[in-house]
Write a protein that holds these residues in place. Structure first.
Motif, PDB file in Angstrom:
ATOM      1  N   UNK A 106       0.878  -1.197   0.074  1.00 16.05           N
ATOM      2  CA  UNK A 106       0.229   0.121  -0.105  1.00 16.05           C
ATOM      3  C   UNK A 106       0.713   1.344   0.506  1.00 16.05           C
ATOM      4  N   UNK A 107       0.615   1.973  -0.763  1.00 11.69           N
ATOM      5  CA  UNK A 107       1.578   3.849  -0.581  1.00 11.69           C
ATOM      6  C   UNK A 107      -0.111   4.841  -0.380  1.00 11.69           C
ATOM      7  N   UNK A 119      -5.068  -0.818  -7.214  1.00 11.39           N
ATOM      8  CA  UNK A 119      -6.364   0.075  -7.703  1.00 11.39           C
ATOM      9  C   UNK A 119      -6.253   1.536  -6.513  1.00 11.39           C
ATOM     10  N   UNK A 120      -6.276   2.677  -6.690  1.00  9.80           N
ATOM     11  CA  UNK A 120      -6.645   4.182  -6.364  1.00  9.80           C
ATOM     12  C   UNK A 120      -7.523   4.897  -5.812  1.00  9.80           C
ATOM     13  N   UNK A 121      -7.766   5.009  -4.686  1.00  7.53           N
ATOM     14  CA  UNK A 121      -8.734   5.593  -3.780  1.00  7.53           C
ATOM     15  C   UNK A 121      -7.995   7.447  -3.081  1.00  7.53           C
ATOM     16  N   UNK A 122      -8.820   8.434  -3.524  1.00  5.63           N
ATOM     17  CA  UNK A 122      -8.764   9.445  -2.871  1.00  5.63           C
ATOM     18  C   UNK A 122      -9.948   9.899  -1.374  1.00  5.63           C
ATOM     19  N   UNK A 129      -4.488   6.902  -1.738  1.00  2.00           N
ATOM     20  CA  UNK A 129      -3.993   5.887  -1.267  1.00  2.00           C
ATOM     21  C   UNK A 129      -3.840   4.659  -2.647  1.00  2.00           C
ATOM     22  N   UNK A 130      -2.693   3.686  -2.861  1.00  2.00           N
ATOM     23  CA  UNK A 130      -2.989   3.076  -3.796  1.00  2.00           C
ATOM     24  C   UNK A 130      -2.171   1.476  -3.501  1.00  2.00           C
ATOM     25  N   UNK A 131      -3.002   0.310  -3.114  1.00  2.00           N
ATOM     26  CA  UNK A 131      -2.462  -0.920  -3.022  1.00  2.00           C
ATOM     27  C   UNK A 131      -2.797  -2.167  -4.818  1.00  2.00           C
ATOM     28  N   UNK A 132      -2.319  -3.011  -4.604  1.00  2.00           N
ATOM     29  CA  UNK A 132      -2.194  -4.270  -5.465  1.00  2.00           C
ATOM     30  C   UNK A 132      -3.654  -4.877  -5.268  1.00  2.00           C
TER      31      UNK A 132
END
Length: 170
Positions: A64-65, A93-96, A84-87
């Motif tokens: 997670x980044x 997948x990115x989420x604001x 936020x972005x996760x694999x």
């Protein structure tokens, strides 16, 4: 010795009813605070709701980044925005996210990306879950104040209009 007495001065009050300026500023205040209430609802409420949904099952995500993360503070109210972005199995997948909370913290926040394994698209941070009640109470207070400041000028206008009608009818 003769003393002169001055006649009593008349005190005058400004005319009642501010006219078009009062109406304009009431409507402007309603529009401005109403827009702030809508923005609070659009940007903050969805993240808060999803954090309540995943709070029990959220686990740290190894890859997670946090990108483009920033917080600003005004009078103990902190507003944090991050991407936020996760694999996942289907790809990255990115989420604001947007968090508003009350805190007397100074300096930087360090966060860990968390997600519910069943719903990884609802990624969040440990800070968001740690401050979940704080965020909820801050949202309720801020939303209540904005709602009151949105409705109060309109109520005031209606009361003045009713008083003018009653005065004209008398």
């Amino acid at each position: 010795m003769q003393t002169q007495t001055e006649p009593p001065r008349q005190l005058t009050l400004p005319p009642q009813g501010g006219g078009w300026r009062e109406t304009f500023f009431s409507l402007l205040g309603t529009l401005m605070f109403g827009a702030m209430l809508v923005a609070l609802s659009i940007y903050t409420v969805p993240n808060l709701v999803t954090d309540w949904q995943v709070r029990d099952a959220a686990q740290p995500v190894a890859d997670g980044r946090v990108s483009e993360g920033s917080c600003s503070s005004r009078l103990m109210i902190n507003i944090c925005d991050a991407t936020l972005s996760i694999m996942t199995k289907t790809g990255r997948v990115s989420r604001d996210v947007n968090y508003i909370f009350a805190d007397a913290h100074s300096g930087n926040y360090t966060v860990t990306v968390l997600a519910d394994p069943a719903r990884p698209e609802l990624a969040t941070t440990d800070m968001a879950l740690d401050k979940l009640w704080n965020r909820t109470i801050t949202l309720l207070i801020a939303g209540g104040l904005l709602l009151a400041m949105t409705v109060a000028p309109i109520i005031g206008l209606f009361r003045k209009m009713r008083a003018r009608r009653e005065e004209a009818a008398a």
